[in-house]
Design an enzyme around this catalytic site. Structure first.
Site, PDB file in Angstrom:
ATOM      1  N   GLY A  73      -3.570   8.278   2.055  1.00 58.39           N
ATOM      2  CA  GLY A  73      -2.514   8.004   1.082  1.00 58.39           C
ATOM      3  C   GLY A  73      -3.027   7.882  -0.336  1.00 58.39           C
ATOM      4  O   GLY A  73      -4.225   7.784  -0.584  1.00 58.39           O
TER       5      GLY A  73
ATOM      6  N   GLY B  74      -4.992  13.181   8.682  1.00 57.92           N
ATOM      7  CA  GLY B  74      -5.426  13.925   9.865  1.00 57.92           C
ATOM      8  C   GLY B  74      -6.243  15.144   9.481  1.00 57.92           C
ATOM      9  O   GLY B  74      -6.872  15.209   8.415  1.00 57.92           O
TER      10      GLY B  74
ATOM     11  N   ASP C 162      -9.750   3.464   5.978  1.00 54.59           N
ATOM     12  CA  ASP C 162     -10.386   3.161   7.258  1.00 54.59           C
ATOM     13  C   ASP C 162     -10.548   4.404   8.132  1.00 54.59           C
ATOM     14  O   ASP C 162     -11.632   4.706   8.625  1.00 54.59           O
ATOM     15  CB  ASP C 162      -9.549   2.100   7.989  1.00 54.59           C
ATOM     16  CG  ASP C 162     -10.104   1.768   9.356  1.00 54.59           C
ATOM     17  OD1 ASP C 162      -9.508   2.214  10.352  1.00 54.59           O
ATOM     18  OD2 ASP C 162     -11.127   1.073   9.438  1.00 54.59           O
ATOM     19  N   GLY C 163      -9.454   5.158   8.332  1.00 51.59           N
ATOM     20  CA  GLY C 163      -9.521   6.360   9.163  1.00 51.59           C
ATOM     21  C   GLY C 163     -10.434   7.414   8.575  1.00 51.59           C
ATOM     22  O   GLY C 163     -11.183   8.087   9.290  1.00 51.59           O
TER      23      GLY C 163
ATOM     24  N   THR D 294      -8.332   1.953  -0.287  1.00 55.12           N
ATOM     25  CA  THR D 294      -7.132   1.441   0.355  1.00 55.12           C
ATOM     26  C   THR D 294      -6.421   0.518  -0.607  1.00 55.12           C
ATOM     27  O   THR D 294      -6.993  -0.467  -1.063  1.00 55.12           O
ATOM     28  CB  THR D 294      -7.434   0.692   1.667  1.00 55.12           C
ATOM     29  OG1 THR D 294      -6.287  -0.066   2.050  1.00 55.12           O
ATOM     30  CG2 THR D 294      -8.611  -0.246   1.527  1.00 55.12           C
TER      31      THR D 294
ATOM     32  N   ASP E 147      -4.161  -1.466   0.043  1.00 56.25           N
ATOM     33  CA  ASP E 147      -3.843  -2.739   0.696  1.00 56.25           C
ATOM     34  C   ASP E 147      -4.989  -3.743   0.656  1.00 56.25           C
ATOM     35  O   ASP E 147      -4.815  -4.887   1.062  1.00 56.25           O
ATOM     36  CB  ASP E 147      -3.479  -2.512   2.168  1.00 56.25           C
ATOM     37  CG  ASP E 147      -2.194  -1.724   2.343  1.00 56.25           C
ATOM     38  OD1 ASP E 147      -1.473  -1.538   1.339  1.00 56.25           O
ATOM     39  OD2 ASP E 147      -1.906  -1.279   3.469  1.00 56.25           O
TER      40      ASP E 147
ATOM     41  N   GLU F 249       5.215  -4.766   3.635  1.00 57.35           N
ATOM     42  CA  GLU F 249       5.913  -3.820   4.509  1.00 57.35           C
ATOM     43  C   GLU F 249       5.627  -4.047   5.990  1.00 57.35           C
ATOM     44  O   GLU F 249       6.437  -3.691   6.850  1.00 57.35           O
ATOM     45  CB  GLU F 249       5.520  -2.390   4.142  1.00 57.35           C
ATOM     46  CG  GLU F 249       4.020  -2.106   4.274  1.00 57.35           C
ATOM     47  CD  GLU F 249       3.644  -0.701   3.843  1.00 57.35           C
ATOM     48  OE1 GLU F 249       4.518   0.185   3.896  1.00 57.35           O
ATOM     49  OE2 GLU F 249       2.470  -0.499   3.473  1.00 57.35           O
TER      50      GLU F 249
ATOM     51  N   MET G 132       6.249   4.117  -6.554  1.00 56.08           N
ATOM     52  CA  MET G 132       5.994   3.994  -7.994  1.00 56.08           C
ATOM     53  C   MET G 132       4.635   3.362  -8.245  1.00 56.08           C
ATOM     54  O   MET G 132       3.921   3.743  -9.176  1.00 56.08           O
ATOM     55  CB  MET G 132       7.090   3.151  -8.640  1.00 56.08           C
ATOM     56  CG  MET G 132       8.461   3.785  -8.611  1.00 56.08           C
ATOM     57  SD  MET G 132       9.732   2.699  -9.276  1.00 56.08           S
ATOM     58  CE  MET G 132       9.195   2.563 -10.975  1.00 56.08           C
ATOM     59  N   ILE G 133       4.263   2.395  -7.406  1.00 55.34           N
ATOM     60  CA  ILE G 133       2.979   1.712  -7.573  1.00 55.34           C
ATOM     61  C   ILE G 133       1.824   2.618  -7.152  1.00 55.34           C
ATOM     62  O   ILE G 133       0.796   2.706  -7.830  1.00 55.34           O
ATOM     63  CB  ILE G 133       2.964   0.397  -6.773  1.00 55.34           C
ATOM     64  CG1 ILE G 133       3.959  -0.603  -7.372  1.00 55.34           C
ATOM     65  CG2 ILE G 133       1.559  -0.217  -6.744  1.00 55.34           C
ATOM     66  CD1 ILE G 133       4.129  -1.879  -6.571  1.00 55.34           C
TER      67      ILE G 133
END
Length: 448
Positions: A71, A135, A160-161, A188, A190, A289, A347-348
């Site tokens: 992401g 992927g 991580d992935g 990440t 997060d 989320e 947006m973030i």
């Protein structure tokens, strides 16, 4: 396999001539734990990041590549830029390829030739200049492509992935006995990567989240019985929601994945919301989320699906909570309330990194370049107790970094919002005891 070493070009660098100690000593280590007891075992240490006196690649032989996966996150383009500029300006490397479209780009997409001119202003843009995907990881195909193209330095930016994929590439490279340095840069939004202090883009995300929280607060306090709800990122870890709440001070309640909550009954969310409405005529809720997913799944009878990266697809807890609060107060409590729901997630994710993250991304990129040029491989970079280190990739993929529910930071949040903890003292005590036992067991394992 024995490699020839060379004098580091930084010895002749005008910029580094002012540095009192240009090169990091091989004996320099960074401790994973800095708060210890008198009789604690030595614990885990990592190699300190930075330039070495000897390098294992000449500038002329280096063919590097950069790939971004997973992401979006503020700062990706800054990392790309600083890897290219670091290789060129510090080590004189001209041959750098950009792999387009994530891991699958190694064998299905074209590449870009990255120069300092090409990447000069990409840090001012959000997203990733190289495009990304989830992927598509085929280890053998990727390493075949690395060999075919004559690549000998691979820089992998991802979460991580992605880092697990980097570890697989490193193992395959080692198995084939080829001279390729594999370096990971953990990404990440997060902040859920283990070992390192924080991930890049996190500070920007917390800062940008303030705009959404402030907007929801204005909306909620401008009407009678206004209820503002803001959903932020945080699939398994609630760091963005927690820090954004602490940094704002207008939030009345913060819900994160690590802290189960309940709606009805004494000490429940409904009771707390009604109390706030009676006292202040409005209430503001921030939730991650990943919070409350078990409730949403039960009410929607949903099946657990996963995305291409293997992550659990989340149901929209923000819309679910908004509807349930509205139904409860309208139908059960017979109160008129005004719901205001804001989801600023994309947006973030899509904005450029702020000044703080730009500096951090530069340090990460330069540390990765120094490590790869020194011949290290199978490592990822990041600050450990404020000192940048080279960490074996498997270390950052072993566990997920989550908010410590018995730690001082979460206690500070509870004190700031005055929200219920949603757990009784016995549950907290059991959790503390379990974490203490786990910590003691880990100390025993690490000391053997």
């Amino acid at each position: 396999m024995k490699f020839t070493s060379y004098t580091n070009p930084l010895k002749k660098s005008q910029a580094y001539a002012i540095v009192k100690k240009t090169f990091v000593s091989p004996e320099d280590m960074v401790a994973k734990e800095i708060i210890v007891q008198k009789d604690s075992p030595r614990g885990i240490h990592f190699r300190r990041a930075g330039p070495r006196e000897k390098v294992f690649f000449t500038p002329e032989e280096v063919r590097a590549c950069i790939v971004t996966c997973g992401g979006l996150c503020p700062g990706i383009n800054t990392v790309i830029r600083e890897i290219v500029c670091g290789l060129k300006n510090m080590y004189g490397v001209d041959d750098v390829l950009g792999i387009q479209g994530g891991y699958s780009g190694f064998y299905s997409k074209n590449t870009l030739n990255l120069t300092t001119k090409v990447v000069n202003d990409i840090h001012k843009r959000g997203g990733t200049f190289l495009q990304t995907s989830r992927g598509g990881h085929d280890t053998k195909k990727i390493v075949d492509n690395i060999q075919d193209r004559g690549i000998n330095q691979v820089y992998i930016i991802g979460g991580d992935g992605t880092q697990k994929g980097a570890a697989a590439i490193y193992k395959e490279v080692e198995k084939r006995g080829i001279k390729v340095a594999v370096a990971g840069i953990p990404k990440t939004i997060d902040n859920d990567i283990a070992v390192i202090d924080k991930s890049f883009g996190f500070d920007t995300a917390v800062e940008e989240a303030q705009r959404a929280i402030n907007a929801a607060h204005v909306e909620a306090e401008s009407v009678q019985n206004g209820v503002g709800i803001v959903k932020l990122m945080g699939r398994y870890s609630g760091f963005i929601a927690m820090l954004a709440t602490l940094g704002n001070r207008d939030v009345d309640c913060c819900l994160i994945p690590e802290s189960p909550f309940y709606l009805e009954g004494p000490g429940g969310l409904y009771e707390y919301v009604e109390q706030q409405l009676k006292e202040n005529r409005h209430v503001l809720i921030v939730l991650a989320e990943g919070a409350g997913q078990e409730y949403v799944a039960q009410s929607m009878q949903a099946f657990q699906e996963k995305d291409a990266s293997g992550n659990r697809l989340l149901l929209d807890v923000g819309l679910w909570l908004t509807q349930h609060i509205k139904d409860h107060f309208t139908n059960v409590r017979k109160m008129t309330i005004n719901m205001k729901y804001i989801d600023p997630t994309y947006m973030i994710r899509a904005i450029p990194s702020n000044a703080s993250d730009n500096i951090y991304c530069t340090l990460l990129a330069q540390s990765a370049v120094h490590g790869a040029m020194a011949g290290f491989t199978g490592f990822t970079v990041g600050p450990v107790n404020s000192r940048h280190a080279y960490i074996p990739i498997n270390r950052v993929t072993e566990t997920t970094n989550t908010v410590n529910m018995t730690g001082r930071m979460w206690a500070r949040l509870l004190a700031s919002t005055n929200q219920p903890s949603f757990v009784n003292h016995q549950t907290v005590r059991e959790r503390v005891d379990k974490e203490t036992i786990d910590a003691i067991n880990n100390m025993k394992i690490n000391s053997t």
